[in-house]
Scaffold this motif. Structure first.
Motif, PDB file in Angstrom:
ATOM      1  N   GLU A 235     -10.141  22.780   2.930  1.00 22.23           N
ATOM      2  CA  GLU A 235      -9.886  24.043   2.209  1.00 22.23           C
ATOM      3  C   GLU A 235     -10.462  24.336   1.114  1.00 22.23           C
ATOM      4  O   GLU A 235     -10.593  25.108   0.415  1.00 22.23           O
ATOM      5  N   ILE A 236     -10.175  22.887   0.198  1.00 23.12           N
ATOM      6  CA  ILE A 236     -10.203  23.008  -1.116  1.00 23.12           C
ATOM      7  C   ILE A 236     -11.403  23.577  -1.576  1.00 23.12           C
ATOM      8  O   ILE A 236     -11.661  24.207  -2.700  1.00 23.12           O
ATOM      9  N   THR A 237     -12.512  23.230  -0.872  1.00 21.89           N
ATOM     10  CA  THR A 237     -13.823  23.748  -1.113  1.00 21.89           C
ATOM     11  C   THR A 237     -13.966  25.348  -1.171  1.00 21.89           C
ATOM     12  O   THR A 237     -15.101  25.977  -1.807  1.00 21.89           O
ATOM     13  N   GLU A 238     -13.055  26.053  -0.275  1.00 18.83           N
ATOM     14  CA  GLU A 238     -13.348  27.514  -0.212  1.00 18.83           C
ATOM     15  C   GLU A 238     -12.150  28.111  -1.156  1.00 18.83           C
ATOM     16  O   GLU A 238     -12.234  29.313  -1.213  1.00 18.83           O
ATOM     17  N   GLN A 239     -11.473  27.184  -1.999  1.00 20.14           N
ATOM     18  CA  GLN A 239     -10.606  27.778  -2.766  1.00 20.14           C
ATOM     19  C   GLN A 239     -10.857  27.564  -4.047  1.00 20.14           C
ATOM     20  O   GLN A 239      -9.918  28.136  -5.164  1.00 20.14           O
ATOM     21  N   MET A 240     -12.072  27.153  -4.599  1.00 24.77           N
ATOM     22  CA  MET A 240     -12.317  26.883  -5.973  1.00 24.77           C
ATOM     23  C   MET A 240     -12.587  28.420  -6.782  1.00 24.77           C
ATOM     24  O   MET A 240     -13.175  29.315  -6.232  1.00 24.77           O
ATOM     25  N   TYR A 241     -12.152  28.162  -8.053  1.00 23.05           N
ATOM     26  CA  TYR A 241     -12.551  29.245  -9.153  1.00 23.05           C
ATOM     27  C   TYR A 241     -13.897  28.948  -9.606  1.00 23.05           C
ATOM     28  O   TYR A 241     -13.996  28.228 -10.642  1.00 23.05           O
ATOM     29  N   ASN A 242     -14.954  29.024  -8.810  1.00 24.58           N
ATOM     30  CA  ASN A 242     -16.288  28.564  -9.180  1.00 24.58           C
ATOM     31  C   ASN A 242     -17.214  29.695  -9.650  1.00 24.58           C
ATOM     32  O   ASN A 242     -17.214  30.825  -9.107  1.00 24.58           O
ATOM     33  N   LEU A 253     -13.437  25.738 -12.128  1.00 27.99           N
ATOM     34  CA  LEU A 253     -11.989  25.217 -13.007  1.00 27.99           C
ATOM     35  C   LEU A 253     -11.386  24.241 -11.641  1.00 27.99           C
ATOM     36  O   LEU A 253     -11.505  24.510 -10.670  1.00 27.99           O
ATOM     37  N   ARG A 254     -11.101  22.887 -12.327  1.00 26.60           N
ATOM     38  CA  ARG A 254     -10.904  21.905 -11.327  1.00 26.60           C
ATOM     39  C   ARG A 254      -9.555  22.393 -10.430  1.00 26.60           C
ATOM     40  O   ARG A 254      -8.695  22.876 -10.716  1.00 26.60           O
ATOM     41  N   PRO A 255      -9.983  22.110  -9.003  1.00 26.28           N
ATOM     42  CA  PRO A 255      -8.857  22.431  -8.233  1.00 26.28           C
ATOM     43  C   PRO A 255      -7.793  21.206  -7.876  1.00 26.28           C
ATOM     44  O   PRO A 255      -6.727  21.372  -7.362  1.00 26.28           O
ATOM     45  N   GLU A 256      -8.337  19.992  -8.101  1.00 21.48           N
ATOM     46  CA  GLU A 256      -7.459  18.941  -8.424  1.00 21.48           C
ATOM     47  C   GLU A 256      -8.234  17.779  -9.252  1.00 21.48           C
ATOM     48  O   GLU A 256      -9.161  18.046  -9.880  1.00 21.48           O
ATOM     49  N   MET A 257      -7.361  16.666  -9.708  1.00 20.80           N
ATOM     50  CA  MET A 257      -7.754  15.805 -10.809  1.00 20.80           C
ATOM     51  C   MET A 257      -8.257  14.586 -10.130  1.00 20.80           C
ATOM     52  O   MET A 257      -9.153  13.826 -10.992  1.00 20.80           O
TER      53      MET A 257
END
Length: 645
Positions: A235-242, A253-257
């Motif tokens: 899901e994270i790849t679809e939730q990015m502020y890219n 903007l980084r979704p995780e570190m």
């Protein structure tokens, strides 16, 4: 505006007005509040003003406003602002004025911060409607209006809401407010109260990191998009502020570190040998801000700060034990016990053994884990279906995997999965043995359904949970030995870590009533007797600050002493310093302690005239009753010259 959310909550109260012309009235399931009915009797020509959204669910408050509200809503709302108990962080007020001759007025919107200057703005109301838990769509608002009002009134209501949404989309400001005053959906403002809370929490994170021998690091909040694109259906790849930046680069903007950590570790790696040019293991922690465009809910925002702790270079299960211990130590440091929170633990290695035995190809392992992680969201049947259609497993294998994840103990899981006393099972058993010796085994709970949703996990995974079941996952992490290989590492580098969001832990502390009160405070307020003494007061403030004291200068001449005292009380000052001509001419400053002495203590102990040249040692002039021979000083004696150096 009362939608199904409030009805289900059962916590809203309503003081219904007399039936309106053309309306059937309010359904009897709404329970009037006696105080509100009394207010209605005093103002027979009244209009209901309700708190909508989060504030209504929280406080369920309804107040009455005079009929003038319909014709002069701004003035009426200003008058009511002092009585509206809006939730400090999310309270919003919305009302629609009805008059006996039909629908009149437009929706009103206000935040707790601007209630006194709110305007009758359809655009602002539409912005609320788009985020409110009560009225999310024009259609739902129209349906409710149709239920209680005549057809004509419902049509006018829907038309007004539709126009408001259109106006908001076009970006026109509303009423007296020329800009959107709320931050973007899912983000937060941090007023001073919230900042003190955040700093306290971050200091707890840093304290635990330091106690466990970790070093702090950071990375840019803006990363290249490709860093997060892994092909496992996350899901994270679809939730990015890219987006594309002005140079045409695809960034986000980084979704995780964790990928940022991997990128930084690779910078330390020698390209010829793959060896890391640093002392291993690396034990790093960070508190980055992360961004994900996802559904907001309690404890989950679109931006949040996340405490990460990672160990690089240790393949043994002792690294997991150390990190789990750090999580437990943090909880204990903020007043949370193992009766409040537990840690569900599982191993993807054990699941991998199951899939191996079932003939699942290794390249499908990560995708299978991502699907299994959806069990709580979509249910067992849907997971079995996805395992069949997306991974290509037989229905029998898919059903067997899902059944195995329901196991309550490691032994039961191993038996159901048919992996017996494998190496992977032995490793999990060793983790529980280490936790027993370490002293935190009461926090742990085996749960075969926990696999975590990120594809890069390879071994032990864990997830913190609220035993009361009120909140979502509190923290999570696990082993990710192959992540650096995905980014080009010549050899596999063992890594393990966890992430801990700030939003959910604050909600947990509030829920358990252990979030501390953190009022504003300063050591001194310095007040000048008159305008002529203001420069002298600033000199006193400088001397105190050079002695390490937090000092606030009262901006007005304090000839009226009570005014200065009230100010000192509001800002939480421990002491107040009066700079007046008589004392100044004698080289003295009068200082009074406001907090450390009870009413039974003599006044001469609370108030002292202190030599200007000795302000650096101000603490030794205030001796607490019962102090020892050292005078009870709370600070080391400092020479004036040293203070000025």
């Amino acid at each position: 505006h009362f939608g199904s959310s409030i009805e289900r909550s059962g916590r809203a109260v309503l003081a219904p007005p007399p039936p309106l012309q053309g309306c059937r009235g309010v359904a009897p399931r709404w329970h009037p509040a006696p105080a509100m009915l009394a207010e209605q009797r005093r103002r027979r020509k009244g209009t209901v003003v309700a708190l909508a959204g989060a504030a209504a669910v929280t406080s369920g408050t309804v107040v009455m406003a005079p009929r003038a509200f319909a014709s002069a809503p701004q003035v009426a709302l200003r008058r009511l602002a002092g009585r509206l108990p809006l939730a400090a962080s999310s309270g919003v007020g919305i009302s629609t004025a009805f008059r006996s001759n039909g629908f009149a007025g437009r929706p009103l919107f206000a935040t707790a911060a601007i209630a006194s200057v709110a305007a009758a703005s359809a655009a602002a109301a539409a912005r609320l409607a788009s985020t409110s838990a009560v009225v999310r769509r024009t259609s739902s608002a129209a349906i409710f209006a149709a239920r209680v009002c005549s057809r004509g009134q419902a049509a006018r209501f829907a038309a007004t809401a539709s126009a408001a949404k259109k106006e908001a989309k076009q970006g026109r400001g509303g009423g007296d407010v020329g800009v959107q005053l709320e931050p973007p959906s899912g983000t937060r403002d941090f007023f001073p109260d919230e900042m003190r809370q955040q700093r306290w929490l971050f200091e707890k994170f840093r304290e635990i990191g330091s106690l466990y021998g970790f070093q702090e690091y950071d990375a840019p909040v803006l990363e290249y998009e490709e860093l997060y694109k892994r092909k496992a259906g996350e899901e994270i790849t679809e939730q990015m502020y890219n987006f594309k930046d002005k140079e045409g680069a695809s960034v986000t903007l980084r979704p995780e570190m964790t990928p940022s950590l991997a990128r930084m570790v690779l910078q330390l790696m020698r390209s010829e040998t793959g060896a890391i040019a640093a002392v291993l293991p690396l034990k790093w922690y960070s508190i980055p801000q992360c961004w994900r465009f996802e559904t907001t809910q309690r404890g989950r925002k679109r931006e949040h700060y996340q405490w990460n702790m990672d160990v690089v270079g240790v393949s043994d299960i002792v690294a997991e034990a150390e990190l789990l211990s750090a999580v437990c130590a943090f909880f204990e440091s903020v007043g949370i016990t193992s009766k409040d929170v537990g840690l569900k633990v599982n191993s993807r290695k054990v699941l991998g053994a199951v899939l191996d035995k079932a003939g699942v190809p290794k390249e499908s392992f990560a995708e299978t884990c991502v699907i299994i992680d959806k069990l709580d969201k979509i249910g067992a049947e849907a997971v079995e279906r996805e395992l069949t259609t997306k991974v290509g497993l037989s229905s029998d294998v898919g059903r067997r995997i899902v059944e195995a994840t329901r196991a309550k103990t490691l032994e039961e899981f191993a038996e159901l999965a048919g992996v017996g006393e494998s190496e992977e099972v032995h490793e999990m058993r060793k983790l529980f043995e280490l936790a027993e010796d370490y002293g935190f085994v009461d926090w742990l709970q085996f749960d075969a359904s926990v696999v975590r949703g990120l594809a890069y996990y390879t071994g032990v995974v864990f997830e913190g949970f609220d035993r009361a079941g009120t909140l979502r996952a509190i923290c999570g992490g696990g082993r990710y030995d192959r992540l650096l290989s995905l980014y080009g590492s010549k050899k596999e580098v063992p890594c393990v870590g966890f992430g801990f969001g700030d939003c959910v832990i604050i909600e947990l502390l509030k829920e358990k009533k252990v979030l501390p009160e953190l009022p504003a405070s300063v050591d001194f307020v310095v007040a000048a007797y008159n305008d002529a003494m203001m420069g002298k007061a600033m000199r006193v403030a400088r001397l105190l600050r050079q002695a390490g004291k937090r000092v606030d200068v009262f901006p007005d001449a304090a000839k009226k002493v009570k005014k200065a005292f009230r100010y000192a009380d509001r800002v939480g000052a421990e002491r107040i310093a009066f700079v007046a001509p008589d004392e100044w001419d004698n080289g003295l400053v009068r200082i009074k302690d406001l907090r450390n002495f009870g009413p039974e203590v003599a006044a001469d102990l609370k108030q002292q005239d202190i030599p200007l040249e000795d302000l650096a040692n101000v603490d030794r002039y205030f001796v607490l009753p019962g102090a020892g021979d050292d005078g009870g000083a709370t600070a080391e004696v400092v020479t004036p010259e040293a203070a000025l150096a």
